[in-house]
Write an enzyme that holds these catalytic residues in place. Structure first.
Site, short mmCIF file in Angstrom:
data_model
loop_
_atom_site.label_atom_id
_atom_site.label_comp_id
_atom_site.label_asym_id
_atom_site.label_seq_id
_atom_site.Cartn_x
_atom_site.Cartn_y
_atom_site.Cartn_z
N HIS A 162 0.82 -1.22 0.00
CA HIS A 162 0.00 0.00 0.00
C HIS A 162 0.85 1.26 0.00
O HIS A 162 0.35 2.34 -0.31
CB HIS A 162 -0.92 0.00 1.23
CG HIS A 162 -1.99 -1.04 1.15
ND1 HIS A 162 -3.31 -0.74 0.88
CD2 HIS A 162 -1.94 -2.38 1.26
CE1 HIS A 162 -4.02 -1.86 0.84
NE2 HIS A 162 -3.22 -2.87 1.08
N ASP A 370 3.37 9.68 -0.48
CA ASP A 370 2.22 8.89 -0.04
C ASP A 370 1.93 7.84 -1.11
O ASP A 370 1.93 8.17 -2.31
CB ASP A 370 0.99 9.82 0.10
CG ASP A 370 0.00 9.34 1.14
OD1 ASP A 370 -0.08 8.11 1.35
OD2 ASP A 370 -0.70 10.17 1.73
P1 ADP Z 1 -2.91 6.50 5.35
O1 ADP Z 1 -3.28 5.18 4.79
O2 ADP Z 1 -1.46 6.83 5.26
O3 ADP Z 1 -3.42 6.74 6.72
P2 ADP Z 1 -4.95 7.53 3.55
O4 ADP Z 1 -5.31 8.93 3.22
O5 ADP Z 1 -4.79 6.63 2.38
O6 ADP Z 1 -3.63 7.60 4.45
O7 ADP Z 1 -6.06 6.88 4.46
C1 ADP Z 1 -6.46 7.47 5.66
C2 ADP Z 1 -7.79 6.89 6.07
O8 ADP Z 1 -7.99 7.19 7.44
C3 ADP Z 1 -8.96 7.46 5.30
O9 ADP Z 1 -9.88 6.45 4.99
C4 ADP Z 1 -9.55 8.47 6.28
O10 ADP Z 1 -10.94 8.62 6.16
C5 ADP Z 1 -9.23 7.86 7.61
N1 ADP Z 1 -9.09 8.91 8.62
C6 ADP Z 1 -8.26 9.96 8.61
N2 ADP Z 1 -8.44 10.74 9.69
C7 ADP Z 1 -9.40 10.18 10.40
C8 ADP Z 1 -10.04 10.51 11.64
N3 ADP Z 1 -9.70 11.59 12.35
N4 ADP Z 1 -10.99 9.68 12.08
C9 ADP Z 1 -11.32 8.58 11.37
N5 ADP Z 1 -10.76 8.21 10.21
C10 ADP Z 1 -9.81 9.01 9.72
C1 G6P Z 2 -1.07 3.04 6.31
C2 G6P Z 2 -0.46 1.67 6.12
C3 G6P Z 2 -1.37 0.60 6.71
C4 G6P Z 2 -1.67 0.95 8.17
C5 G6P Z 2 -2.24 2.35 8.28
C6 G6P Z 2 -2.51 2.79 9.72
O1 G6P Z 2 -2.25 3.07 5.59
O2 G6P Z 2 -0.24 1.42 4.74
O3 G6P Z 2 -0.77 -0.67 6.63
O4 G6P Z 2 -2.56 0.01 8.74
O5 G6P Z 2 -1.34 3.27 7.69
O6 G6P Z 2 -1.36 2.64 10.50
P1 G6P Z 2 -1.32 1.73 11.79
O7 G6P Z 2 0.11 1.72 12.20
O8 G6P Z 2 -2.23 2.40 12.77
O9 G6P Z 2 -1.84 0.37 11.42
#
Ligand code: ADP
Ligand code: G6P
Length: 489
Positions: A162, A370
């Protein structure tokens, strides 16, 4: 032990931490792209998810969630430190994100990482029925494909990363680079967000393993591994139906009113992570306030930054710096009852996130690197008309698909300031053209298209897994699933 024909193996289970008192479980929808993406496709498919429930110590017994069985893997304190916080999130995570924070190389962590990967592989082997498909996810479990193949050669094994896969010169820094590469190439199909990642892996496979590598396949001594780009997406239909709910619409109206309509609302939503460029955007906003080009009487920023990996030092340091900076900006530019920034360090449920997305005039997404960035896609899907602007970093995987966003290099603070002003003052017709194009793109390229594309390609990989370059089957001319990998270049 009950077995499944589809097994997902991911570090985190998609389970709500606070299971209800009656023992019922809900999808966790943890802040993070992986769980959200897979949630959408596994809700109605009989499958087993092997993963960690996020707690330290013995694993809880978990009931099924709909058609999905949960097979927990327990982590003790040392494993949490060495595998999750250590090798996964202090070595691989920063290295794979262009080393925007220096990766830490600690020899002790490697042994723990390998031992935990073995335990995940054993758990997957136990719950997979003969000939099952096992889909391994992300950098935490990069050794699992090879370990699992040894345990269960009958399985069809997929791996999806991912996060970005780094350029060879960065990957080469890893002391255990050969093992990590071989581990991942234990799969039949290795999927990435961007084609460049497959290219990087092909180069490394020839350099480190002496394999013949092309951008869509790598020929090892005894097998051929397919590779390719499959840009992950979101459940567009779910976000649209959420956005049409009366609660969400009313909540968006209330938020607008509370934020001081008719002010321009700038919104950012991130896990609190140093890859997200939060500090760069605060600098740009603060300088616009300083220069008088933006005024608190007509603009407000909302920064949602959900806590993440808080036991890792770099994350704690980042949180301190951001909170200090938000305090400084509000102290210098805010007025009584009128802060320059609303900072929310808390999780939101999906409906409240959808309401926030609807409230924004400008969504500001500025990661330094990202893999994809699903927040950008959620914002577009949550809009109920063609209004609103998306400012999007060139360094997010999503930029290759959302070409009509206001794209920006977040390292160029002056460029970021100009782009923010441009997005805030763009003509409604320009915004409508851009938003309509992005909404249309996502309608076609949703999470279901992603899963289908990946799993179809995986099934083709099984048919050709024994083909080799010397046997007359070119690694470039393998059967294609008849559909492009998400249309990204
Ligand atoms: P990453 O996978 O690095 O966290 P992404 O933007 O691909 O970044 O995905 C983030 C996910 O987490 C999204 O589905 C978003 O809706 C969710 N998210 C971000 N901030 C919050 C929050 N404060 N509460 C709940 N979900 C959140
Ligand atoms: C990114 C990574 C995921 C991970 C998520 C949240 O999306 O690609 O593998 O699950 O961040 O991070 P965490 O450490 O809370 O699982």
């Amino acid at each position: 032990m009950r077995q499944s024909s589809l097994v997902v193996v991911a570090n985190r289970l998609p389970l709500d931490d606070s299971a209800a008192p009656d023992g019922a479980c809900e999808w966790r929808r943890s802040p993070g792209g992986l769980a959200g993406a897979l949630h959408a496709i596994l809700q109605q498919t009989p499958a087993t998810w092997v993963g960690w429930d996020g707690t330290v110590g013995e694993a809880r017994t978990l009931p099924d969630v709909g058609t999905l069985r949960l097979r927990p893997v327990a982590l003790d304190e040392d494993e949490t430190r060495g595998y999750y916080e250590g090798f996964a999130n202090s070595t691989l995570w920063p290295l794979y994100h262009d080393a925007v924070e220096p990766p830490v190389f600690d020899r002790g962590w490697w042994e723990t990482y390998r031992a935990v990967n073995r335990r995940f592989a054993e758990a997957a082997a136990e719950v997979a029925e003969p000939g099952a498909t096992v889909w391994v996810q992300d950098y935490h479990l990069q050794l699992v494909p090879q370990l699992l193949r040894k345990l269960r050669p009958d399985l069809l094994i997929g791996f999806f990363l991912h996060v970005p896969f780094p350029p060879p010169e960065l990957f080469m820094q890893l002391p255990r680079r050969v093992e990590l590469l071989r581990g991942m190439l234990g799969a039949d199909l290795v999927g990435f967000q961007r084609p460049q990642a497959a290219h990087n892996v092909a180069q490394l496979a020839s350099k480190l393993l002496g394999a013949e590598g092309a951008d869509d396949a790598i020929a090892l001594e005894d097998r051929v591994v397919r590779t390719g780009a499959f840009p992950v997406s979101i459940d567009v239909a779910e976000m649209r139906s959420l956005s049409a709910r009366p609660y969400v619409i009313n909540q968006a109206k209330k938020l607008r009113h509370d934020l001081g309509s008719p002010k321009k609302v700038l919104l950012s939503v991130d896990r609190l992570d140093y890859t997200k460029g939060i500090e760069h955007r605060l600098t740009a906003y603060s300088e616009l306030l300083r220069d008088g080009r933006v005024k608190v009487r007509d603009t407000v920023m909302v920064q949602v930054a959900v806590p993440s990996r808080e036991r890792v030092e770099t994350y704690r340091g980042l949180r301190d710096r951001i909170e200090r900076e938000v305090g400084r900006i509000n102290g210098e530019y805010g007025r009584v009852g009128e802060p320059a920034i609303h900072y929310l360090n808390q999780p939101f449920d999906r409906a409240d996130l959808a309401a926030l997305y609807q409230t924004a005039d400008v969504m500001v997404v500025t990661p330094l690197r990202d893999g994809m960035n699903l927040v950008a896609k959620e914002f577009v899907a949550a809009r109920r008309d063609d209004s609103g602007a998306l400012v999007l970093s060139e360094f997010a995987g999503a930029a290759a698909e959302l070409e009509d966003a206001f794209q920006v290099n977040p390292h160029d603070v002056d460029g970021l300031k100009e782009t923010l002003l441009h997005a805030m003052s763009a003509a409604p017709a320009d915004l409508a053209r851009r938003m309509a194009a992005m909404r249309h793109y996502l309608t076609v390229h949703d999470i279901h298209a992603w899963a289908q594309d990946y799993l179809t390609t995986l099934s083709f990989s099984s048919q050709s897994r024994t083909a080799s370059i010397g046997s007359g089957s070119s690694i470039r001319s393998w059967p294609s699933p008849g559909k492009s990998n998400g249309a990204a270049p």
